[in-house]
Design a protein around this motif. Structure first.
Motif, PDB file in Angstrom:
ATOM      1  N   LYS B  24      -7.766   1.701  -2.863  1.00 34.74           N
ATOM      2  CA  LYS B  24      -6.829   0.679  -2.438  1.00 34.74           C
ATOM      3  C   LYS B  24      -5.475   1.014  -3.049  1.00 34.74           C
ATOM      4  O   LYS B  24      -5.382   1.367  -4.227  1.00 34.74           O
ATOM      5  CB  LYS B  24      -7.273  -0.694  -2.930  1.00 34.74           C
ATOM      6  CG  LYS B  24      -8.620  -1.133  -2.386  1.00 34.74           C
ATOM      7  CD  LYS B  24      -8.526  -1.727  -1.016  1.00 34.74           C
ATOM      8  CE  LYS B  24      -7.987  -3.130  -1.044  1.00 34.74           C
ATOM      9  NZ  LYS B  24      -8.038  -3.781   0.297  1.00 34.74           N
ATOM     10  N   TYR B  25      -4.447   0.900  -2.261  1.00 39.60           N
ATOM     11  CA  TYR B  25      -3.116   1.188  -2.767  1.00 39.60           C
ATOM     12  C   TYR B  25      -2.251  -0.054  -2.640  1.00 39.60           C
ATOM     13  O   TYR B  25      -2.543  -0.972  -1.868  1.00 39.60           O
ATOM     14  CB  TYR B  25      -2.484   2.363  -2.010  1.00 39.60           C
ATOM     15  CG  TYR B  25      -2.123   2.018  -0.596  1.00 39.60           C
ATOM     16  CD1 TYR B  25      -3.050   2.168   0.431  1.00 39.60           C
ATOM     17  CD2 TYR B  25      -0.868   1.505  -0.286  1.00 39.60           C
ATOM     18  CE1 TYR B  25      -2.740   1.810   1.725  1.00 39.60           C
ATOM     19  CE2 TYR B  25      -0.545   1.148   1.003  1.00 39.60           C
ATOM     20  CZ  TYR B  25      -1.485   1.305   2.006  1.00 39.60           C
ATOM     21  OH  TYR B  25      -1.177   0.942   3.285  1.00 39.60           O
ATOM     22  N   SER B  26      -1.174  -0.051  -3.409  1.00 41.83           N
ATOM     23  CA  SER B  26      -0.197  -1.123  -3.317  1.00 41.83           C
ATOM     24  C   SER B  26       1.171  -0.489  -3.172  1.00 41.83           C
ATOM     25  O   SER B  26       1.679   0.135  -4.110  1.00 41.83           O
ATOM     26  CB  SER B  26      -0.240  -2.007  -4.565  1.00 41.83           C
ATOM     27  OG  SER B  26       0.776  -2.996  -4.516  1.00 41.83           O
ATOM     28  N   TYR B  27       1.744  -0.615  -1.970  1.00 41.23           N
ATOM     29  CA  TYR B  27       3.089  -0.118  -1.712  1.00 41.23           C
ATOM     30  C   TYR B  27       3.566  -0.779  -0.443  1.00 41.23           C
ATOM     31  O   TYR B  27       2.841  -0.816   0.541  1.00 41.23           O
ATOM     32  CB  TYR B  27       3.101   1.410  -1.567  1.00 41.23           C
ATOM     33  CG  TYR B  27       4.487   1.967  -1.340  1.00 41.23           C
ATOM     34  CD1 TYR B  27       4.880   2.444  -0.100  1.00 41.23           C
ATOM     35  CD2 TYR B  27       5.428   1.954  -2.374  1.00 41.23           C
ATOM     36  CE1 TYR B  27       6.165   2.906   0.117  1.00 41.23           C
ATOM     37  CE2 TYR B  27       6.710   2.416  -2.171  1.00 41.23           C
ATOM     38  CZ  TYR B  27       7.084   2.898  -0.926  1.00 41.23           C
ATOM     39  OH  TYR B  27       8.340   3.349  -0.728  1.00 41.23           O
ATOM     40  N   SER B  70      -3.454  -2.560   7.208  1.00 44.26           N
ATOM     41  CA  SER B  70      -3.818  -3.971   7.077  1.00 44.26           C
ATOM     42  C   SER B  70      -4.674  -4.226   5.838  1.00 44.26           C
ATOM     43  O   SER B  70      -4.581  -5.295   5.224  1.00 44.26           O
ATOM     44  CB  SER B  70      -4.559  -4.449   8.327  1.00 44.26           C
ATOM     45  OG  SER B  70      -5.742  -3.700   8.520  1.00 44.26           O
ATOM     46  N   ASN B  71      -5.492  -3.249   5.483  1.00 47.04           N
ATOM     47  CA  ASN B  71      -6.356  -3.389   4.307  1.00 47.04           C
ATOM     48  C   ASN B  71      -5.798  -2.703   3.078  1.00 47.04           C
ATOM     49  O   ASN B  71      -6.423  -2.750   2.018  1.00 47.04           O
ATOM     50  CB  ASN B  71      -7.749  -2.820   4.593  1.00 47.04           C
ATOM     51  CG  ASN B  71      -8.498  -3.623   5.627  1.00 47.04           C
ATOM     52  OD1 ASN B  71      -8.371  -4.841   5.691  1.00 47.04           O
ATOM     53  ND2 ASN B  71      -9.280  -2.944   6.457  1.00 47.04           N
TER      54      ASN B  71
END
Lengths: 113, 110
Positions: B24-27, B70-71
């Motif tokens: 999972k990434y956050s950007y 989206s995920n």
């Protein structure tokens, strides 16, 4: 033939000691990087360079200096080693910055007693 | 804030079984995403990368990954694992900074 080499492969020093880790790449890449990897964690960027004489600060630079003497050679210097710097150190090169694929050396295991 | 999470520290599968390693990434923008593999006592090697386009990217040795905006995910898959796939796998996000996940150790049982 390995394109990114590191020396030494293993190093033991004492607290307060002076250590130089060497990296050479034959990929003709502009960018070179130094990372540390601690058990159970990913790599963290210490310093990087985009050419001879250039140095950029990474995310965990405290206690480390680095110098890029030629396009091929990048050195990591620990002038007053501490036990917290015991780690596995990787050098890498890439043709185009952090957006491009990186080519890694085999690593240097450093132990500071 | 930019980050990468690999929720599984260790995954064990039987040889010949299918595999999924999660990332999972956050950007907030379009991420640059990579999967690297680290075999014992070696440096990291690139498996595949994603910049844009087809969300399913093919890599080396039968690996593929699927990007989902989206995920916020970039999961790695392989249809049938071999014992030689045993290694540590790292998901990486390179945008303003480079972030490595903590890695997932894959153990393939004979």
């Amino acid at each position: 033939e390995a394109a990114v080499t590191q020396s030494p492969r293993n190093k033991v020093t004492v607290t307060g000691g002076n250590v130089t880790l060497s990296c050479r790449q034959t990929n003709s890449h502009n960018y070179m990087y130094w990372y540390r990897q601690d058990t159970g964690h990913g790599l963290r960027l210490i310093h990087y360079s985009y050419g001879a004489g250039n140095l950029q600060i990474g995310d965990v630079p405290d206690g480390y200096k680095a110098t890029r003497t030629t396009q091929e050679d990048f050195f990591l210097l620990l002038e007053l080693a501490s036990p917290s710097q015991t780690s596995l150190y990787f050098c890498a090169s890439s043709p185009g910055g952090i957006y491009a694929e990186q080519f890694f050396g085999p690593g240097t295991r450093l132990t500071v007693l | 804030a930019q980050s990468v999470t690999q929720p599984d520290a260790r995954v064990t599968v039987s040889e010949g079984a299918s595999l999924q390693l999660r990332c999972k990434y956050s950007y907030s923008g379009t991420p640059y995403l990579f999967w690297y593999v680290q075999y014992p006592r070696q440096g990291l090697q690139l498996l595949l990368k994603y910049y844009s386009g087809d969300p399913v990217v093919q890599g080396v040795n039968g690996f593929e990954a699927e990007f989902s905006k989206s995920n916020s995910s970039f999961h790695l898959r392989k249809a049938s694992v071999h014992w030689s796939d045993s290694a540590v796998y790292f998901c990486v996000n390179s945008n303003n900074r480079i972030f490595f996940g903590d890695g997932t150790q894959l153990v393939v049982k004979p």
